[in-house]
Design an enzyme around this catalytic site. Structure first.
Site, short mmCIF file in Angstrom:
data_model
loop_
_atom_site.label_atom_id
_atom_site.label_comp_id
_atom_site.label_asym_id
_atom_site.label_seq_id
_atom_site.Cartn_x
_atom_site.Cartn_y
_atom_site.Cartn_z
N GLU A 159 -6.80 7.34 0.76
CA GLU A 159 -5.83 6.61 -0.04
C GLU A 159 -6.44 5.35 -0.63
OE1 GLU A 159 -1.79 7.03 1.77
OE2 GLU A 159 -1.72 4.91 1.31
N ARG A 160 -6.09 5.05 -1.87
CA ARG A 160 -6.53 3.82 -2.52
C ARG A 160 -8.05 3.72 -2.52
NH1 ARG A 160 -1.86 3.90 -4.86
NH2 ARG A 160 -0.12 3.62 -3.42
N GLU A 309 7.51 2.90 5.29
CA GLU A 309 7.23 3.84 4.21
C GLU A 309 7.26 5.30 4.68
OE1 GLU A 309 3.53 2.27 2.47
OE2 GLU A 309 4.81 1.05 1.18
N ARG A 354 13.40 -8.08 0.26
CA ARG A 354 12.38 -7.30 0.96
C ARG A 354 11.40 -8.19 1.73
NH1 ARG A 354 7.90 -3.19 -1.79
NH2 ARG A 354 6.34 -3.61 -0.20
N LYS A 387 -0.32 -8.31 6.84
CA LYS A 387 -0.96 -8.55 5.55
C LYS A 387 -0.91 -10.03 5.21
CE LYS A 387 0.09 -3.97 3.73
NZ LYS A 387 0.23 -3.10 2.56
N ASP A 392 2.78 -7.12 -0.72
CA ASP A 392 1.86 -6.00 -0.51
C ASP A 392 0.57 -6.20 -1.29
OD1 ASP A 392 0.70 -3.57 0.09
OD2 ASP A 392 1.90 -2.42 -1.33
N GLU A 414 -4.58 -9.07 8.03
CA GLU A 414 -5.06 -7.90 7.29
C GLU A 414 -5.23 -8.29 5.81
OE1 GLU A 414 -3.21 -3.84 7.95
OE2 GLU A 414 -2.75 -4.04 5.83
N GLU A 420 -6.79 -2.24 -4.83
CA GLU A 420 -5.60 -1.47 -5.21
C GLU A 420 -4.82 -2.14 -6.34
OE1 GLU A 420 -2.84 -0.84 -2.02
OE2 GLU A 420 -1.37 0.13 -3.32
N HIS A 554 5.00 -8.22 -8.00
CA HIS A 554 4.65 -6.86 -8.40
C HIS A 554 5.20 -6.42 -9.78
CE1 HIS A 554 4.25 -2.53 -7.84
NE2 HIS A 554 5.53 -2.40 -8.07
C1 GCU Z 1 0.65 -0.08 0.10
C2 GCU Z 1 -0.26 0.99 -0.41
C3 GCU Z 1 -0.22 2.22 0.44
C4 GCU Z 1 -0.40 1.86 1.90
C5 GCU Z 1 0.54 0.77 2.31
C6 GCU Z 1 0.26 0.25 3.71
O1 GCU Z 1 1.98 0.29 -0.07
O2 GCU Z 1 0.08 1.31 -1.74
O3 GCU Z 1 -1.25 3.06 0.00
O4 GCU Z 1 -0.18 2.98 2.68
O5 GCU Z 1 0.40 -0.31 1.44
O6 GCU Z 1 -0.38 -0.79 3.81
O7 GCU Z 1 0.67 0.84 4.68
#
Ligand code: GCU
Length: 715
Positions: A159-160, A309, A354, A387, A392, A414, A420, A554
């Site tokens: 991913e990413r 998510e 959020r 984070k 994000d 983090e 990204e 964003h």
């Molecule tokens: C962002 C990102 C995802 C990732 C998520 C995370 O949303 O787009 O790819 O999974 O962060 O940090 O869990």
């Protein structure tokens, strides 16, 4: 035994390059060990820098050739023991190093010493960096040790990724995905798959060790249970063996409900056995962790993305994050492993804003009084991995309100290295200044009596000096792929470099780090160094300006997170750009002041006041905390509207300047890399202009104001 690289003229390296002979066969010793790695680096590094082979000898007594470089530990070498002081060594801990210029009898030599082999390896890389960047290597008296204990990468291998076959759109090479490490699915050909160790794994190991990175969690946070199967564990063990001499330990991301996966049959649980306080759930994780530890004795532990998510978590079973994190932590604690529990949660039921949701979920658990009277429910081997900002990984965010607020819990910072939201593999954006801004932001944290702490920057929170946490960690979401240059864009290497250096010592200046990187990567010619360093240093702020200036959140088009789309998306509302921009005829931005969502109140009092008031909030976070009227006066006297348009325009102009500046460097840069960066800068410029035009055109509909003429026509 000390490893000595004879280099009679090492100290003269900047003046001329002496001729030396290589001792035949010597490079075959110790290749599987950390000191062997140090020796190889010196042979290769000095050989390359001096442009000739470098002989290696092993000394037992005091006879050391004049001009040598010696690397070792007090246990590996009595000579190292004799020429270093026990007090100096005591101060550098397990991973630190000393680099000292020593005179003994007629010999002058350089000693690189650690208490451990890994410390000696880190010192070796530091010494080579001095030479590569043409710093003085005489009269050295260096003591160094890392400020943060666990300096980790998270490798979201699927991913990413902007640095491999995936990113370039090329078909996979022999089934390679574009990921840095190739795993073989059950039954797949293994010729290019683990347990085969490809050269690039060692290149990566060396690069990471040269920065002091000491762990890597190798799979996506949206975890695939395959990584816990026996066939993957065997492959992970091979990888761990290859990385071990470089001091890099392995970790895994896991899915909370992995125990119910049929792939683990007969050791599979049902949903009703997932009670975090039950023996079944804990027993399962303990067994799995034991199996991993048998294969990988120094395995670090598990990273968990839960109830985030769409990932499963304890809340699906009526429990909270504390219950879930502590259950897995208890299962792996006897094995000395940790759990990194991510705080990237934004359950819409918690709050309308959020950005307030994570602290609202985790804060009370950190604060909870325990039966023994102590505060905080999270176990000692849990790190809450947070984070840098509350949204994000946007190009600029305020710090996450949780930094400093979680007094009773280990917190890991983090950061995102993979670009990204910061231009992916197309835009040249040096993120060192962003990391620096984050770690040097004052939290204004107070003690229980409301008194300001003495040390309270984000860096102090993370390194434990603010609130005395003994265990500390920093995590970078990595940007490695199978591209030749490992990171896709040549300049993206600088972000990995900066992350590693700042993880070791967050007080370093990102400007100095950039200078080092340019010298090590492009040229030592002063004009070239100054020019490229200058390009890099303004590149992040330029990206902020043409993407999301003045603290607007964003604004990305759905999916790829590269192009702009300030209008509504069909998807969930807390991702839609209109949720963040709140554009209307009055103005732009999200009111998080006490009149609005009051996110400001989650910060310590001083920041709360600063952010909550439109007249005191830093202008670069203006729209993060306020709905700003179009006619609002900025500090420089412009209206908000004029300033906004100006920022977009300035950002694009900076990219134009970078493109032109790079063109002028053609004579100084090798043809291939020159052309590759040049091509990317052309795309970068066009895409930056697209951000400006799309955004300004959209905002204009709401402001009803004209584009200020001074800033020139939009393209
Ligand atoms: C962002 C990102 C995802 C990732 C998520 C995370 O949303 O787009 O790819 O999974 O962060 O940090 O869990």
């Amino acid at each position: 035994t000390a490893i000595v690289v004879e280099n009679a003229e090492a100290n003269q390296v900047h003046r001329h390059t002496p001729h030396l002979a290589m001792a035949p066969g010597s490079s075959e010793q110790l290749v599987e060990t950390t000191l062997g790695a140090a020796r190889d680096e010196l042979v290769r590094g000095l050989g390359g820098l001096l442009d000739q082979p470098v002989p290696v000898t092993t000394v037992d007594g005091d006879n050391i050739p004049d001009g040598s470089v010696m690397v070792g530990t007090p246990t590996s070498s009595p000579l190292v023991d004799r020429v270093t002081s026990a007090r100096d060594l005591a101060e550098i801990g397990d991973e630190g190093y000393l680099i000292r210029s020593v005179s003994r009898g007629k010999a002058r030599f350089t000693v690189i010493a650690g208490n451990t082999d890994l410390g000696a390896l880190y010192g070796t890389f530091a010494f080579l960096r001095l030479m590569q960047t043409q710093k003085p290597i005489e009269h050295l008296h260096i003591s160094e040790s890392p400020k943060i204990k666990h300096r980790l990468l998270n490798n979201w291998e699927t991913e990413r990724l902007y640095a491999g076959n995936n990113a370039s759109g090329l078909g996979g090479l022999n089934g390679e995905s574009g990921a840095i490490f190739n795993f073989a699915a059950t039954g797949a050909s293994t010729d290019r798959n683990l347990p085969v160790i490809l050269d690039r794994y060692i290149v990566v190991a060396r690069a990471l060790a040269s920065l002091g990175i000491n762990g890597i969690t190798i799979n996506n946070v949206n975890a695939d249970n395959a990584y816990l199967t026996s066939s993957y564990i065997a492959q992970e063990a091979a990888l761990a063996d290859a990385l071990r001499p470089y001091g890099i330990k392995l970790g895994l991301s896991i899915r909370y409900t992995a125990p119910t996966d049929g792939r683990f049959a007969p050791d599979t649980l049902t949903n009703s056995q997932l009670d975090p306080y039950g023996a079944d759930f804990r027993g399962w994780w303990n067994r799995r962790a034991q199996q991993i530890q048998t294969a990988i004795p120094d395995f670090m532990g598990l990273t968990v993305k839960a109830n985030s998510e769409g990932q499963p978590g304890p809340q699906d079973f009526g429990y909270d994050h504390g219950d879930g994190a502590n259950a897995i932590a208890a299962a792996v604690a006897p094995l000395g492993m940790t759990v990194h529990w991510r705080t990237f949660v934004y359950n819409a039921e918690v709050d309308n804003d959020r950005l307030k949701r994570a602290y609202l979920e985790f804060g009370p658990i950190d604060d909870e009084v325990q039966p023994d009277g102590a505060r905080g429910r999270f176990a000692d081997n849990v790190f809450l991995q947070t984070k840098n900002g509350p949204l994000d990984f946007q190009a600029r965010e305020p710090i996450h309100p949780m930094f400093g607020r979680m007094e009773n819990t280990n917190q890991a910072l983090e950061l995102q290295i993979t670009q990204e939201y910061t231009g992916q593999n197309w835009m040249l954006a040096y993120l060192g200044p962003m990391y620096e801004e984050i770690v040097k932001t004052d939290t204004y944290a107070t003690d229980e009596n409301g008194k300001l702490l003495k040390k309270r920057l984000v860096g102090n929170i993370v390194d434990g000096t603010a609130q005395h946490h003994p265990d500390t960690a920093i995590v970078g979401v990595a940007n490695l792929g199978n591209a030749d240059n490992l990171t896709g864009h040549h300049f993206s290497q600088a972000n990995l470099f900066a992350f590693g250096r700042q993880a070791w010592n967050w007080t370093l200046s990102s400007a100095d780090i950039a200078t080092d990187w340019v010298r090590m990567t492009w040229s030592n010619d002063k004009r070239v160094v100054d020019t490229i360093q200058k390009m890099m240093m303004g590149s992040w702020e330029a990206l902020v300006s043409y993407q999301t200036p003045l603290g607007i959140g964003h604004q990305f088009a759905e999916g790829a997170h590269y192009r702009p789309d300030p209008a509504d998306w069909a998807g969930r509302d807390d991702w839609s750009p209109i949720y963040y921009n709140k554009a209307d005829t009055v103005g732009l931005g999200f009111d998080r002041s006490p009149n609005g969502s009051n996110l400001a109140a989650q910060y310590f009092p001083r920041l709360q006041q600063r952010y909550g008031d439109i007249d005191s909030v830093p202008e670069n976070l203006l729209m993060w905390f306020h709905h700003v009227p179009w006619g609002h006066r900025m500090d420089n006297g412009r209206t908000f509207w004029d300033e906004l348009v100006y920022r977009y325009q300035m950002g694009v102009q900076y990219v134009t300047w970078m493109r032109e500046t790079w063109d002028a460097l053609q004579p100084d840069i090798d043809a291939r890399r020159f052309a590759e960066v040049r091509a990317k800068l052309a795309v970068h410029e066009a895409d930056a202009a697209d951000w400006r035009d799309t955004s300004v055109t959209y905002w204009k509909e709401f402001s009803g104001r004209d584009i200020p003429v001074d800033d020139g026509p939009l393209s």
